[in-house]
Scaffold this motif. Structure first.
Motif, PDB file in Angstrom:
ATOM      1  N   LEU A  37       0.813  -1.225   0.000  1.00  0.00           N
ATOM      2  CA  LEU A  37       0.000   0.000   0.000  1.00  0.00           C
ATOM      3  C   LEU A  37       0.843   1.269   0.000  1.00  0.00           C
ATOM      4  O   LEU A  37       0.478   2.277  -0.621  1.00  0.00           O
ATOM      5  N   LEU A  38       2.001   1.223   0.666  1.00  0.00           N
ATOM      6  CA  LEU A  38       2.791   2.442   0.876  1.00  0.00           C
ATOM      7  C   LEU A  38       4.034   2.563  -0.013  1.00  0.00           C
ATOM      8  O   LEU A  38       4.692   3.595  -0.007  1.00  0.00           O
ATOM      9  N   HIS A  39       4.366   1.532  -0.788  1.00  0.00           N
ATOM     10  CA  HIS A  39       5.702   1.482  -1.378  1.00  0.00           C
ATOM     11  C   HIS A  39       5.979   2.631  -2.349  1.00  0.00           C
ATOM     12  O   HIS A  39       7.104   3.106  -2.460  1.00  0.00           O
ATOM     13  N   ASP A  40       4.961   3.086  -3.088  1.00  0.00           N
ATOM     14  CA  ASP A  40       5.170   4.179  -4.056  1.00  0.00           C
ATOM     15  C   ASP A  40       4.484   5.470  -3.637  1.00  0.00           C
ATOM     16  O   ASP A  40       4.158   6.314  -4.474  1.00  0.00           O
ATOM     17  N   LEU A  41       4.277   5.642  -2.324  1.00  0.00           N
ATOM     18  CA  LEU A  41       3.601   6.844  -1.844  1.00  0.00           C
ATOM     19  C   LEU A  41       4.278   8.116  -2.354  1.00  0.00           C
ATOM     20  O   LEU A  41       3.621   9.117  -2.667  1.00  0.00           O
ATOM     21  N   GLY A  42       5.593   8.100  -2.472  1.00  0.00           N
ATOM     22  CA  GLY A  42       6.339   9.282  -2.918  1.00  0.00           C
ATOM     23  C   GLY A  42       6.002   9.744  -4.319  1.00  0.00           C
ATOM     24  O   GLY A  42       6.330  10.875  -4.711  1.00  0.00           O
ATOM     25  N   LYS A  43       5.335   8.889  -5.108  1.00  0.00           N
ATOM     26  CA  LYS A  43       4.943   9.294  -6.458  1.00  0.00           C
ATOM     27  C   LYS A  43       3.790  10.305  -6.449  1.00  0.00           C
ATOM     28  O   LYS A  43       3.428  10.837  -7.501  1.00  0.00           O
ATOM     29  N   TYR A  44       3.205  10.566  -5.285  1.00  0.00           N
ATOM     30  CA  TYR A  44       2.165  11.598  -5.187  1.00  0.00           C
ATOM     31  C   TYR A  44       2.748  13.015  -5.196  1.00  0.00           C
ATOM     32  O   TYR A  44       2.013  13.994  -5.217  1.00  0.00           O
ATOM     33  N   SER A  45       4.066  13.139  -5.181  1.00  0.00           N
ATOM     34  CA  SER A  45       4.676  14.482  -5.185  1.00  0.00           C
ATOM     35  C   SER A  45       4.543  15.143  -6.551  1.00  0.00           C
ATOM     36  O   SER A  45       4.474  14.467  -7.585  1.00  0.00           O
ATOM     37  N   ASP A  46       4.496  16.478  -6.565  1.00  0.00           N
ATOM     38  CA  ASP A  46       4.467  17.223  -7.833  1.00  0.00           C
ATOM     39  C   ASP A  46       5.731  16.938  -8.637  1.00  0.00           C
ATOM     40  O   ASP A  46       5.698  16.875  -9.863  1.00  0.00           O
ATOM     41  N   GLU A  47       6.851  16.792  -7.917  1.00  0.00           N
ATOM     42  CA  GLU A  47       8.130  16.559  -8.595  1.00  0.00           C
ATOM     43  C   GLU A  47       8.077  15.296  -9.446  1.00  0.00           C
ATOM     44  O   GLU A  47       8.489  15.292 -10.609  1.00  0.00           O
ATOM     45  N   PHE A  48       7.544  14.206  -8.869  1.00  0.00           N
ATOM     46  CA  PHE A  48       7.484  12.961  -9.630  1.00  0.00           C
ATOM     47  C   PHE A  48       6.447  13.065 -10.753  1.00  0.00           C
ATOM     48  O   PHE A  48       6.707  12.629 -11.882  1.00  0.00           O
ATOM     49  N   GLN A  49       5.285  13.634 -10.463  1.00  0.00           N
ATOM     50  CA  GLN A  49       4.237  13.719 -11.484  1.00  0.00           C
ATOM     51  C   GLN A  49       4.684  14.582 -12.661  1.00  0.00           C
ATOM     52  O   GLN A  49       4.391  14.277 -13.818  1.00  0.00           O
ATOM     53  N   ASP A  50       5.404  15.658 -12.375  1.00  0.00           N
ATOM     54  CA  ASP A  50       5.937  16.504 -13.454  1.00  0.00           C
ATOM     55  C   ASP A  50       6.961  15.711 -14.273  1.00  0.00           C
ATOM     56  O   ASP A  50       6.960  15.762 -15.514  1.00  0.00           O
ATOM     57  N   TYR A  51       7.825  14.956 -13.567  1.00  0.00           N
ATOM     58  CA  TYR A  51       8.839  14.162 -14.263  1.00  0.00           C
ATOM     59  C   TYR A  51       8.200  13.116 -15.175  1.00  0.00           C
ATOM     60  O   TYR A  51       8.554  13.005 -16.353  1.00  0.00           O
ATOM     61  N   ILE A  52       7.250  12.336 -14.649  1.00  0.00           N
ATOM     62  CA  ILE A  52       6.703  11.228 -15.422  1.00  0.00           C
ATOM     63  C   ILE A  52       5.908  11.737 -16.629  1.00  0.00           C
ATOM     64  O   ILE A  52       5.949  11.157 -17.714  1.00  0.00           O
ATOM     65  N   GLN A  53       5.204  12.854 -16.446  1.00  0.00           N
ATOM     66  CA  GLN A  53       4.446  13.442 -17.563  1.00  0.00           C
ATOM     67  C   GLN A  53       5.390  13.849 -18.692  1.00  0.00           C
ATOM     68  O   GLN A  53       5.160  13.523 -19.863  1.00  0.00           O
ATOM     69  N   LYS A  54       6.442  14.552 -18.342  1.00  0.00           N
ATOM     70  CA  LYS A  54       7.375  15.034 -19.369  1.00  0.00           C
ATOM     71  C   LYS A  54       8.175  13.887 -19.983  1.00  0.00           C
ATOM     72  O   LYS A  54       8.348  13.829 -21.201  1.00  0.00           O
ATOM     73  N   ALA A  55       8.671  12.965 -19.143  1.00  0.00           N
ATOM     74  CA  ALA A  55       9.486  11.859 -19.657  1.00  0.00           C
ATOM     75  C   ALA A  55       8.691  10.974 -20.602  1.00  0.00           C
ATOM     76  O   ALA A  55       9.222  10.478 -21.605  1.00  0.00           O
ATOM     77  N   ALA A  56       7.387  10.803 -20.313  1.00  0.00           N
ATOM     78  CA  ALA A  56       6.568   9.908 -21.132  1.00  0.00           C
ATOM     79  C   ALA A  56       6.000  10.595 -22.368  1.00  0.00           C
ATOM     80  O   ALA A  56       5.965  10.012 -23.454  1.00  0.00           O
ATOM     81  N   PHE A  57       5.545  11.848 -22.203  1.00  0.00           N
ATOM     82  CA  PHE A  57       4.792  12.499 -23.288  1.00  0.00           C
ATOM     83  C   PHE A  57       5.541  13.662 -23.957  1.00  0.00           C
ATOM     84  O   PHE A  57       5.243  14.008 -25.098  1.00  0.00           O
ATOM     85  N   PHE A  58       6.484  14.265 -23.232  1.00  0.00           N
ATOM     86  CA  PHE A  58       7.238  15.390 -23.801  1.00  0.00           C
ATOM     87  C   PHE A  58       8.723  15.231 -23.460  1.00  0.00           C
ATOM     88  O   PHE A  58       9.300  16.053 -22.736  1.00  0.00           O
ATOM     89  N   PRO A  59       9.354  14.164 -23.963  1.00  0.00           N
ATOM     90  CA  PRO A  59      10.742  13.874 -23.558  1.00  0.00           C
ATOM     91  C   PRO A  59      11.709  15.001 -23.860  1.00  0.00           C
ATOM     92  O   PRO A  59      12.704  15.163 -23.164  1.00  0.00           O
ATOM     93  N   GLU A  60      11.402  15.786 -24.894  1.00  0.00           N
ATOM     94  CA  GLU A  60      12.307  16.895 -25.235  1.00  0.00           C
ATOM     95  C   GLU A  60      12.312  17.977 -24.153  1.00  0.00           C
ATOM     96  O   GLU A  60      13.262  18.748 -24.027  1.00  0.00           O
ATOM     97  N   ALA A  61      11.236  18.013 -23.341  1.00  0.00           N
ATOM     98  CA  ALA A  61      11.139  19.031 -22.297  1.00  0.00           C
ATOM     99  C   ALA A  61      11.591  18.511 -20.931  1.00  0.00           C
ATOM    100  O   ALA A  61      11.647  19.268 -19.965  1.00  0.00           O
ATOM    101  N   ALA A  62      11.901  17.221 -20.837  1.00  0.00           N
ATOM    102  CA  ALA A  62      12.246  16.618 -19.546  1.00  0.00           C
ATOM    103  C   ALA A  62      13.573  17.152 -19.041  1.00  0.00           C
ATOM    104  O   ALA A  62      14.553  17.217 -19.773  1.00  0.00           O
ATOM    105  N   VAL A  63      13.581  17.557 -17.782  1.00  0.00           N
ATOM    106  CA  VAL A  63      14.799  18.057 -17.138  1.00  0.00           C
ATOM    107  C   VAL A  63      15.404  16.975 -16.242  1.00  0.00           C
ATOM    108  O   VAL A  63      16.601  16.728 -16.254  1.00  0.00           O
ATOM    109  N   LYS A  64      14.531  16.316 -15.482  1.00  0.00           N
ATOM    110  CA  LYS A  64      14.992  15.248 -14.585  1.00  0.00           C
ATOM    111  C   LYS A  64      15.336  13.993 -15.384  1.00  0.00           C
ATOM    112  O   LYS A  64      14.673  13.653 -16.359  1.00  0.00           O
ATOM    113  N   LYS A  65      16.386  13.311 -14.965  1.00  0.00           N
ATOM    114  CA  LYS A  65      16.753  12.043 -15.587  1.00  0.00           C
ATOM    115  C   LYS A  65      16.202  10.885 -14.755  1.00  0.00           C
ATOM    116  O   LYS A  65      15.790  11.059 -13.615  1.00  0.00           O
ATOM    117  N   ARG A  66      16.240   9.703 -15.350  1.00  0.00           N
ATOM    118  CA  ARG A  66      15.745   8.520 -14.654  1.00  0.00           C
ATOM    119  C   ARG A  66      16.469   8.343 -13.336  1.00  0.00           C
ATOM    120  O   ARG A  66      17.676   8.441 -13.258  1.00  0.00           O
TER     121      ARG A  66
END
Length: 800
Positions: free
Chosen positions: A45-74
């Motif tokens: 239940l708790l293992h990916d709780l940290g994915k609720y952060s704006d930082e992660f959601q911004d990263y995953i959106q850009k990495a998946a749909f706008f890779p040219e705009a992604a700043v954070k790396k894997r």
């Protein structure tokens, strides 16, 4: 909508709520095996709780749909610390009970480690990697992530109620915190790893989202097929032979014994007594009566996996559900905690492939079994929860490496006491595992075969000839064989080192009869072909010679007219004797024990010590044979040998980690009062150590190797090996990868680091998927020796 994963192929999204609740459900299913439903579910239940952060959601959106705009790396966004931190903040304060703190530490460690290895509660540097994560690490969006979790996934009231249920389970389960907490943490970690990987895989490949397999109907069917096979043996003309009647009686004894409650038992059937089928009969009957989920058959060497698996497959008429697990084909990467970050790439699919021992019957090695409990690598640990509720059969159990004896015993004790397993130790040469410091909790009156001394006499096939009075060289040995081979007949020579084996093999090339060679440098499929060629010659009665190391002596079904064995442990001599006149073709045949003058055993201390003690037993036997029931292979001789051996090796039985200057039992199982790290912490920090647990789990895993040297699996260009390597590099779908990985194990060889480095320098290795899979080029593999470090191989057929 908060995202957990994005499928690379079609950009489909798995929401975070879906992933957390589905992983929780799977983890609950796995945890329920030990009545730890909510403890394991809490980790899911708790293992990916940290994915609720704006930082992660911004990263995953850009990495998946706008890779040219992604700043954070894997791997740059920490999403695994938050869940562990939440538990620590809620349950690890001054007024919390010891069980609340324990729940936070066990489940929290699993959560923060689910992309790496379990962390140290206290390390050799007197720091706590666990506390650094859950207490000290600053997560700027921690409160935001927690609030979103309680709004989106579960309410605070539901969560509090869930924790209360987990605490009740923990209190019922654990009654010895220092010893049991390590295995409990590993079990919870295993449940989380498999739940996380399985749910991600099910999202990636919806067709794989099948219900948990139910194995009882298979066990019923398997048992009936085995009984039909045994009935067919009784219908044969030779069924009334005394030996066959004795085999049948021991098999029936296994059937009766299977009705006893689960425990740790011994099956000491002599060589040629039908041990494989007798143990299978016990396992299937016991599994039916007590609702076991699978049978796990553990052997010392890969050499006999394929032989035993093939025999069982033929009898049970099932190719699909009998798994052979030789080694890990995929090399696990050394990565940071956040390597998997939501994008499911081809490399991620290799990790998701089902490799979690969920088959009803599994054949594996001692190395792989011990790795599940003690080695680093999530792929190893992921399998642990599936060992529970199993019948675990250890074939040739005396081959447990000396340095791993204590760890082996503790793992088996956990499986018996807490994981609802029944364990069968099979060998004609039972080691005295109950007579060491960390003793094995064998059951009283646990030997299945009654009147062992009488049974052993009935199965006597060989005479042991002691020729150790004068050391012999390879040149002298070759001369003796050349002169007497016609009288000796088909002859097996077993020496202690690869170097002298290869040298003798080359010295005997001028002989007029066939000379063969077996080596761990050959892949399993290659050895299988070699062994079948030998069996053909043996069936025809054609004289020939085989020169090999001890890899052949533990359970390989071959029967030579004569065996020559270089002096080693008494158990090795007995096992070598088991390859002579195995099926009683003659009344008695000769086994010669020699003292080889050219073997260098300084790097093989177990063999060296065993050789010395066996030599002493041989000397005492000459003076007083009646003490040993006039047999060097008697239970009396074997017990004396192992008592002396374990006494001599006492300081080596507990795996020592030089980097920590501690034994692994102290790193993993120590009481607080025994742990000098805690004492140093108090002096260094000026305060008491704040945790209930003080194990150094990461340190122990980092330095644990069953084999002294680290090995890497390489797919070799033998048979289908080359095509399999190409397919593994190109396939897209996880289901295909799962099947291919299982098949590829037959075509791999494990290389020591120096061998791997040498081949890499020569350009002999091809790396696929950034080094996750390695393939050997053709010129570096020969039909004669297997891996050829000189690159002079080639696969032109070489006959015997």
């Amino acid at each position: 909508m908060y995202i957990a994963h994005v499928r690379e192929a079609d950009k489909q999204v798995q929401t975070l709520k879906e992933h957390l609740l589905e992983a929780k459900q799977l983890a609950e299913c796995y945890g329920a095996k030990l009545e730890l439903t909510h403890v394991a579910g809490l980790a899911g239940l708790l293992h990916d709780l940290g994915k609720y952060s704006d930082e992660f959601q911004d990263y995953i959106q850009k990495a998946a749909f706008f890779p040219e705009a992604a700043v954070k790396k894997r791997g740059q966004v920490d999403h695994s610390t938050a869940g562990g931190k939440l538990l620590f903040n809620m349950l690890h304060n001054r007024n919390n009970t010891i069980y609340e703190k324990l729940l936070a530490e066990i489940v929290g460690n699993a959560i923060i480690s689910h992309h790496a290895n379990l962390q140290d509660y206290i390390s050799p540097s007197i720091e706590s990697d666990y506390l650094k994560r859950v207490q000290d690490k600053n997560l700027p969006e921690y409160d935001l992530a927690v609030n979103r979790f309680f709004q989106d996934t579960v309410t605070k009231a539901e969560f509090t109620e869930y924790i209360a249920a987990a605490l009740e389970e923990l209190k019922r389960f654990i009654n010895d915190i220092p010893t049991q907490s390590f295995f409990l943490t590993k079990f919870v970690f295993s449940c989380l790893l498999d739940a996380d990987r399985t749910n991600t895989r099910q999202f990636e490949e919806p067709a794989s989202a099948t219900a948990a397999p139910q194995y009882k109907p298979s066990f019923d069917s398997y048992y009936q097929k085995l009984m039909n096979h045994l009935a067919s043996l009784k219908a044969k003309n030779n069924a009334d032979d005394p030996i066959n009647q004795l085999r049948s009686a021991m098999s029936e004894q296994c059937e009766i014994f299977a009705e006893k409650p689960s425990g740790i038992y011994t099956l000491s059937i002599p060589t040629g007594g039908g041990k494989t089928l007798a143990s299978l009969r016990y396992a299937l009957k016991h599994g039916q009566i007590f609702g076991k989920q699978r049978m796990i058959y553990v052997v010392p060497f890969t050499t006999i996996i394929e032989q035993n698996a093939q025999e069982v497959r033929a009898i049970l008429d099932d190719d699909e559900h009998i798994l052979e697990h030789h080694s890990n084909v995929v090399v696990e990467e050394e990565t940071g905690d956040e390597h998997e970050d939501g994008l499911i790439t081809k490399k991620e699919k290799l990790k998701l492939a089902r490799d979690n021992w969920d088959s009803p019957i599994i054949f594996t090695t001692l190395v792989q079994f011990l790795n599940v409990f003690y080695a680093k690598g999530n792929r190893n640990t992921r399998r642990l929860h599936n060992i529970s509720h199993s019948v675990v059969i250890f074939d040739e159990v005396q081959k447990v490496p000396t340095k791993c004896v204590s760890l082996f015993n503790e793992a088996l004790n956990f499986l018996k006491e807490k994981a609802h397993c029944s364990i069968l130790l099979c060998t004609a040469t039972q080691p005295a595992l109950e007579d060491v410091k960390y003793r094995l909790l064998k059951d009283r009156d646990g030997e299945i075969v009654p009147n062992l001394a009488d049974v052993s006499k009935a199965f006597k096939r060989v005479e042991i000839n002691d020729k150790t009075d004068k050391p012999v060289t390879n040149e002298q040995l070759a001369e003796w064989i050349r002169a007497d081979i016609q009288a000796l007949g088909s002859t097996l020579v077993i020496l202690n080192t690869k170097a002298v084996v290869k040298d003798l093999y080359e010295k005997l090339q001028d002989m007029s009869l066939p000379v063969s060679h077996l080596s761990t440098s050959m892949c399993a499929a290659h050895r299988k072909v070699q062994l079948e060629e030998m069996r053909k010659l043996l069936r025809k009665g054609t004289p020939f010679l085989c020169v090999t190391t001890q890899l052949i002596e533990a359970g390989v079904d071959v029967s030579f007219k004569c065996v020559i064995r270089s002096l080693a442990g008494l158990d090795s001599i007995a096992q070598a004797a088991g390859r002579c006149n195995r099926h009683g073709e003659d009344s008695l045949r000769d086994v010669y024990v020699i003292d080889h003058a050219e073997e260098r055993l300084s790097n093989l201390p177990e063999i060296e010590v065993g050789k010395g003690i066996a030599g002493n037993v041989l000397a005492r036997y000459k003076k007083k044979a009646e003490k040993y029931e006039a047999s060097l292979l008697s239970q009396t001789a074997m017990r004396e040998y192992f008592l002396f051996f374990y006494r001599k090796m006492e300081s080596n039985l507990n795996y020592y980690v030089p980097e920590a200057d501690k034994e692994m039992t102290k790193l993993l199982l120590a009481h607080a009062v025994e742990n000098d790290y805690v004492t140093h912490y108090r002096k260094k920090k000026g305060t008491s150590f704040p945790l209930v647990l003080n194990g150094s789990y990461k340190t122990a895993a980092d330095h644990f190797h069953v084999i002294d040297q680290i090995t890497t699996s390489v797919i070799v260009p033998y048979g289908e090996g080359k095509e399999l390597a190409a397919e593994l590099n190109s396939r897209e779908w996880v289901e295909d990868l799962t099947k291919l990985l299982k098949k590829a194990q037959q075509y791999t060889v494990n290389l020591y680091s120096q061998e791997f480095n040498q081949l890499q320098k020569q350009g002999a290795l091809v790396a696929h998927l950034d080094g996750m899979i390695y393939e050997l080029k053709e010129n570096w593999y020969s039909e004669e020796y297997g891996i050829d470090l000189k690159g002079e191989g080639g696969m032109a057929f070489t006959s015997f």
